[in-house]
Structure formats: C-alpha cells, structure tokens
Design an enzyme around this catalytic site. Sequence first.
Site, PDB file in Angstrom:
ATOM      1  N   CYS A  88       0.836  -1.201   0.000  1.00 17.24           N
ATOM      2  CA  CYS A  88       0.000   0.000   0.000  1.00 17.24           C
ATOM      3  C   CYS A  88       0.874   1.256   0.000  1.00 17.24           C
ATOM      4  O   CYS A  88       1.558   1.521  -0.966  1.00 17.24           O
ATOM      5  CB  CYS A  88      -0.985  -0.053   1.171  1.00 17.24           C
ATOM      6  SG  CYS A  88      -2.383   1.065   0.978  1.00 17.24           S
ATOM      7  N   HIS A 195      -3.474  -5.681   0.994  1.00 18.14           N
ATOM      8  CA  HIS A 195      -2.779  -5.904   2.272  1.00 18.14           C
ATOM      9  C   HIS A 195      -2.721  -7.389   2.646  1.00 18.14           C
ATOM     10  O   HIS A 195      -3.627  -7.871   3.341  1.00 18.14           O
ATOM     11  CB  HIS A 195      -3.521  -5.163   3.388  1.00 18.14           C
ATOM     12  CG  HIS A 195      -3.366  -3.680   3.350  1.00 18.14           C
ATOM     13  ND1 HIS A 195      -2.337  -3.026   3.983  1.00 18.14           N
ATOM     14  CD2 HIS A 195      -4.100  -2.712   2.738  1.00 18.14           C
ATOM     15  CE1 HIS A 195      -2.434  -1.724   3.777  1.00 18.14           C
ATOM     16  NE2 HIS A 195      -3.507  -1.501   3.026  1.00 18.14           N
ATOM     17  N   GLU A 197      -0.976  -8.721   4.897  1.00 20.49           N
ATOM     18  CA  GLU A 197      -0.854  -8.853   6.358  1.00 20.49           C
ATOM     19  C   GLU A 197      -2.214  -8.770   7.049  1.00 20.49           C
ATOM     20  O   GLU A 197      -2.330  -9.065   8.238  1.00 20.49           O
ATOM     21  CB  GLU A 197       0.121  -7.788   6.902  1.00 20.49           C
ATOM     22  CG  GLU A 197      -0.447  -6.401   7.113  1.00 20.49           C
ATOM     23  CD  GLU A 197      -0.619  -5.598   5.830  1.00 20.49           C
ATOM     24  OE1 GLU A 197      -0.547  -6.184   4.731  1.00 20.49           O
ATOM     25  OE2 GLU A 197      -0.849  -4.372   5.931  1.00 20.49           O
TER      26      GLU A 197
END
Lengths: 219, 80
Positions: A88, A195, A197
């Site tokens: 990002c 994302h 994560e």
Amino acid sequence: MDMHVAVIQFPGSNCDQDAYHAFASVLKTPAKLVWHKDKTLGDARAVIVPGGFSFGDYLRCGAIARFSPAMQAVKEFAANGGKVMGICNGFQILCESGLLPGALIRNNCLEFRCQEQWLKVEDSTAHFNKETLGQRVNIPIAHGEGNYRIDEAGLAELEKNKQILFRYEENPNGSLCDIAGIRNKAGNVFGMMPHPERAVEPFHPSQHGVALLKAFLAE
Amino acid sequence: MNIRVFVNYKKNVLDPQGEAVGRAMQSLNFPAHPHVRVGKTIEFTVDGQDTPEFRKTLDKLCNDLLSNPVIEDYRYEISQ
C-alpha cells in the site's frame, strides 16, 4: 540480532504492527521494527515497507518517506539483492524511491476504497505464480491512491519480463491493465496495493496472505 | 530570491480530481470545458543569485522532491 524481517516505521505508518504480527506470530519468523531514522537494517533477511500515511501523505504519497535514512539503507539492501516488499503506502514509497517503476495516483472513483478484493494471480516468479498461490486470492484493499500508472514503454517492459504479480478481478481504482502488484526486473523488490498482512488470521476475510508472505520469504 | 514552483500532471495522465472539479463547474453552468487539471504551487525563498548553477540545483530539487517526473511536469518563476 539474528536474521529477521525488518518492518520500517515512518511517522504515519499504521500497518507496521499488523505486518510485524503476521511475520512474528503467524509465520513464526523473527521480525523487528526499524524506525525510519535508523541508518542500518541490522541482520535483516527481508524488508517490509508497510502501509499507512507516511508523513501525512504530504506533497505526494511516499514522496517524503523516500528520503528517510532507513530508506537509504533499504536502497542499498535492495541493490545487493535483498528482498523488499512495499504494501500500500509502502508500494507508493518504493515507486517514489525508484526501486519500482511507475507511480500511483488518485483512485478514478475518487473514493477511499476499503473492501475485500479478489486478485488474479499471474505467473511471475518461482514463488509468485498460480501453482503456488492458486488462480485467485482474496486480499483486502484500503487506499485512496492506488491507481497504477506507467508509460507505454514501461508497461511493455513489465509484461515482457513477467513483472506483474496480481491483477484486480474487478478494478476498484482505475489502475492501468488492472495492475494490483508488480516486482522489479531483478525479482527481489515487490510492491502491491492490497494488504496480505490483513489476511492471515481466522477472523480475517481470508488467510490467503499467509501463502503470499511465505512466497515473499521463499529462497 | 522568491521561488514559485508550479506542479501539474502531465498532459496524458488522468486527473480524477480535476475531472470532478470540471463536473462541478458544469453543474454551476459555468461555460468551461470539462477538462480541468488541479495542480499545486510551492513557494519558498532562498538566499543567493539566479545563476545557471542555481537553476541546475533547483531543477534537481524539482525532479527529486517537488514533482514526480513519472506523472508530473513542473515550471518555476524566480523573482528578487
């Protein structure tokens, strides 16, 4: 410190702890937070440039973070073949730094898009491909400026060298050729707007981020 | 010296913000073409003289920090 994944923290980073958690707790890979003023990365085996709003997105997203001392260390690390992934805002920082080609501009819908996002997996490297990750992955996005842009010659280079990692199934931001993530030509620097994560726990929309982060660390 | 740097998207780069402003102009019945570009101005002062060397340094600043040459163009005005 032993071999670890270094997660760089800038003023305004807000996905640094999520990235740290994904590596340290889920992948059981030692991780370390590195403040942007630090000039060295220690014994890092890989670097994550996390998401957020480094320096408030002032001037342009990632424009100021690229001058932080830690980013000079990241550039050196990447030049020596070290693995770097920008997620990002981290992707925006790597583009501003010149570690990845192209640039990210405002979403064409003018909205900040925060949603689950299905991505088509491209055959790019020995680890980032359909066989390893599957045909498609569900990874959340959360950005206002994820509209990837590059000139025609640059796009031709990306296609020719198989540098495109993921494309959006349904384009959320106007990104050129539905590009959601790319790598550099050498294959050690990666950038993506979604994302991974945030897709590692049972309570997340998916756990597809686990395989993706493992692909990043794979030798 | 007073420096004003003007930064805007390159002609072939889409400006979603400019397009939205253009649509708002049309909704006000303002007779502008809808192709609007929203750029930025960066103003600062600096000691020294306007020399070719200074302009070289200023160009480097514009290319490295104030604009992103992948998507933006810049120009500047220098006044004493």
